[in-house]
Design an enzyme around this catalytic site. Structure first.
Site, PDB file in Angstrom:
ATOM      1  N   SER A   1     115.151  18.422  72.207  1.00 21.98           N
ATOM      2  CA  SER A   1     115.638  17.983  70.900  1.00 21.98           C
ATOM      3  C   SER A   1     114.790  18.520  69.750  1.00 21.98           C
ATOM      4  O   SER A   1     114.792  19.716  69.488  1.00 21.98           O
ATOM      5  CB  SER A   1     115.714  16.446  70.888  1.00 21.98           C
ATOM      6  OG  SER A   1     116.436  15.981  69.791  1.00 21.98           O
TER       7      SER A   1
ATOM      8  N   ASP B   1     112.898  32.076  65.886  1.00 24.52           N
ATOM      9  CA  ASP B   1     113.907  32.836  65.143  1.00 24.52           C
ATOM     10  C   ASP B   1     113.357  33.420  63.850  1.00 24.52           C
ATOM     11  O   ASP B   1     113.815  34.474  63.389  1.00 24.52           O
ATOM     12  CB  ASP B   1     115.103  31.940  64.820  1.00 24.52           C
ATOM     13  CG  ASP B   1     116.015  31.727  66.029  1.00 24.52           C
ATOM     14  OD1 ASP B   1     115.702  32.279  67.105  1.00 24.52           O
ATOM     15  OD2 ASP B   1     117.025  31.020  65.896  1.00 24.52           O
TER      16      ASP B   1
ATOM     17  N   LYS C   1     118.552  19.979  74.849  1.00 30.70           N
ATOM     18  CA  LYS C   1     119.219  18.789  74.312  1.00 30.70           C
ATOM     19  C   LYS C   1     119.556  19.077  72.848  1.00 30.70           C
ATOM     20  O   LYS C   1     118.741  18.875  71.956  1.00 30.70           O
ATOM     21  CB  LYS C   1     118.311  17.572  74.460  1.00 30.70           C
ATOM     22  CG  LYS C   1     119.034  16.219  74.354  1.00 30.70           C
ATOM     23  CD  LYS C   1     119.273  15.774  72.942  1.00 30.70           C
ATOM     24  CE  LYS C   1     119.832  14.380  72.876  1.00 30.70           C
ATOM     25  NZ  LYS C   1     120.144  13.942  71.492  1.00 30.70           N
TER      26      LYS C   1
END
Length: 545
Positions: A289, A300, A314
């Site tokens: 999460s 990224d 998740k």
């Protein structure tokens, strides 16, 4: 002419689209109303006609929870009692005893006491089995027994517990329990700082910021951020932590839903602490999460090197919805996406196999995305590290030993046989490991690997079909061969299992802080993180700097 043609034909197309949406909505509404009417009629007739007395509340609770179980494990119903317990757990007045516990049958097992919290002050240890709280025998109490250990500050609770076969008593004085998001930070070496981020509660961002600034004051010129076993928490805190390392107005995560109001873009909003300091982040299969938002976003944005094994995956977002009569629905409303567009979610609960298990895409079907500097990354659920360390994944035999508490129970026995080690780092000798294997035999430990469970299920089915006698000999031969194979795996994976035993023992003698101190000099993932941070060439090559 062309303009007139466009006006005459484009307008009906849009009108048709709106008409289609309207009809679709009405059809859905009718279907929902129809099913509710069918269920209401069934529920009334069942309670009126069933041969025995029924409990309408229990029946409805099971019906609702059974329906939601067909969706995903995060969409859940809270009845009135559930909501009360949830509110108790989340008010400022809540106090507790400061332990990690699990329930087994008619007792609560203390898995880990936290240093200087009420349970620790009362002398409770890992492995203690609580059998009575106040006047309540846990054998007679089937609800959430941990609620019996909660109350106002300074409340005194008498308990009975079993330790090494003997029944003991203790009195716990409740106090405020605030588990830190950053339970530990320190220096690995003169130039490298280490921060453990264990949870994303409301102070996660502040605690991480304070740790980062303190380490920089102490001379840290590079940082290792450890997110292993972090199950996640507050989304805003994940954004805040990313903001420590990246500039204001960077997109960190996007949520996408079929409902427009749940489509959101979350950006950094503050000035960062340090956008240049080299950063390595460690994750594993239990990082989930918010942990995946932080690691995925910084990957990224080419801001950190990710090390370890693929994270949990998740990526489903929930929100609570208040219902009538004090009940509540926690419902999945959207999915998380990293800045490059990758979906974090691994399992697809909308497509399940014939056994009702959510599906996962084959790795060869993963979709490629690009980081800010053009590196290729893939979706498929979770965050795949830049430096994958396969040796950090638990082997199936080690997973079985941990899952079934073999290592935990052996550590309990070892601790009471060797009570005076203090701050000495326990080492697992060959003799100790032979003791461990003998412990497994003496306790008739069942590994319950997937193969063993499948074999036992086959025998159970054979008994049900009354053909078990015809396969008894073959079954026993297979089971014996399997158990020999499992025993052989104990030797094959000896190094890994010894490490797990050692880590469990360090917590017994020196608490969680002692384990983190041990990690600083001995942990494989941390060593690899330091190695890449100490090599500017490798670090820059990975991040295309």
């Amino acid at each position: 002419m062309m303009s007139s043609f466009k006006k005459r034909y484009i307008i009906p197309v849009f009108a048709g689209a709106f008409l289609y949406v309207g009809v679709s909505f009405k059809e859905d509404f009718f279907e929902v109303a129809k099913q509710i009417e069918i269920f209401t009629t069934l529920f009334k007739e069942l309670n009126k006609n069933y041969v025995d007395e029924t409990n309408p509340g229990e029946l409805m609770d099971r019906a609702i929870k059974g329906m939601l179980a067909s969706l995903d494990p995060y969409t859940v119903f809270f009845n009135e009692q559930d909501v009360v317990r949830f509110k108790i757990n989340n008010t400022g007045e809540y106090t507790g005893i400061g332990v990690l516990i699990t329930r087994k049958e008619d007792r609560l097992i203390i898995k880990e006491p936290y240093k200087n919290f009420p349970a620790d002050k009362a002398g409770l240890k890992a492995g203690d089995e609580i059998i009575q709280i106040g006047d309540v025998l846990l054998a007679d109490f089937k609800d959430d027994a941990s609620q019996l250990l909660k109350g106002a500050k300074n409340t005194k609770i008498d308990i009975k517990y079993i330790r090494q076969g003997k029944t003991n008593t203790a009195q716990i004085v409740l106090d405020e329990v605030e588990i830190k998001s950053v339970p530990f930070f320190g220096k690995i070496d003169d130039k490298t700082g280490y921060i453990v981020l264990a949870h994303f509660n409301k102070k996660a961002g502040l605690e991480t910021k304070n740790a980062l600034e303190q380490l920089k004051k102490e001379g840290a010129e590079r940082i290792v951020l450890d997110l292993r076993d972090n199950p996640g928490g507050l989304l805003n805190e994940a954004v805040t932590i990313c903001n420590l390392f990246v500039p204001k107005n960077e997109i960190i995560v996007t949520t996408k839903s079929k409902i427009d109001k749940h489509n959101n873009v979350y950006k950094t909003t503050k000035e960062p602490v340090d956008t240049e300091i080299p950063l390595a982040i460690i994750v594993n299969g239990r990082s989930a999460s918010a942990s995946e938002i932080v690691s995925g976003a910084l990957q990224d944005l080419d801001r950190a090197v990710i090390i370890g094994s693929r994270s949990f995956g998740k990526g489903l977002v929930q929100r609570p919805v208040d219902l009538t009569y004090g009940t509540q629905l926690k419902v999945t409303i959207s999915r998380y996406y990293t800045p490059s567009g990758r979906c974090i979610q691994a399992l697809d609960y909308s497509h399940k196999d014939k056994n009702g298990i959510a599906t996962k895409r084959d790795e060869k079907n993963y979709t490629a995305f690009k980081t800010k500097k053009g590196r290729t990354v893939y979706d498929g659920g979770g965050i795949q590290p830049d430096i994958a360390l396969d040796e950090t994944k638990l082997s199936p035999i080690a997973e079985a030993l941990e899952k079934n508490d073999a290592i935990f129970n052996f550590a309990t026995q070892y601790y009471y046989k060797n009570p005076n080690l203090g701050n000495t780092i326990p080492t697992i000798s060959e003799a100790d490991y032979q003791d461990f294997k003998q412990f497994l035999k003496s306790t008739k430990f069942s590994f319950d690997t997937q193969t063993e469970l499948a074999l036992k299920a086959t025998l159970a089915a054979a008994k049900k079909e009354q053909i078990d006698e015809t396969i008894t000999t073959e079954y026993q031969q297979l089971l014996t061969a399997l158990q020999k194979s499992e025993t052989a795996l104990l030797d094959k994976n000896q190094k890994e299992i010894k490490n797990l035993i050692q880590e469990e023992l360090i917590k017994r003698y020196q608490y969680q802080e002692g384990l983190y101190q041990f990690y600083l000099k001995n942990n494989l993932e941390i060593k690899r993180a330091v190695q890449v941070l100490n090599s500017p060439a490798e670090y820059k090559t990975i991040l295309k700097m």
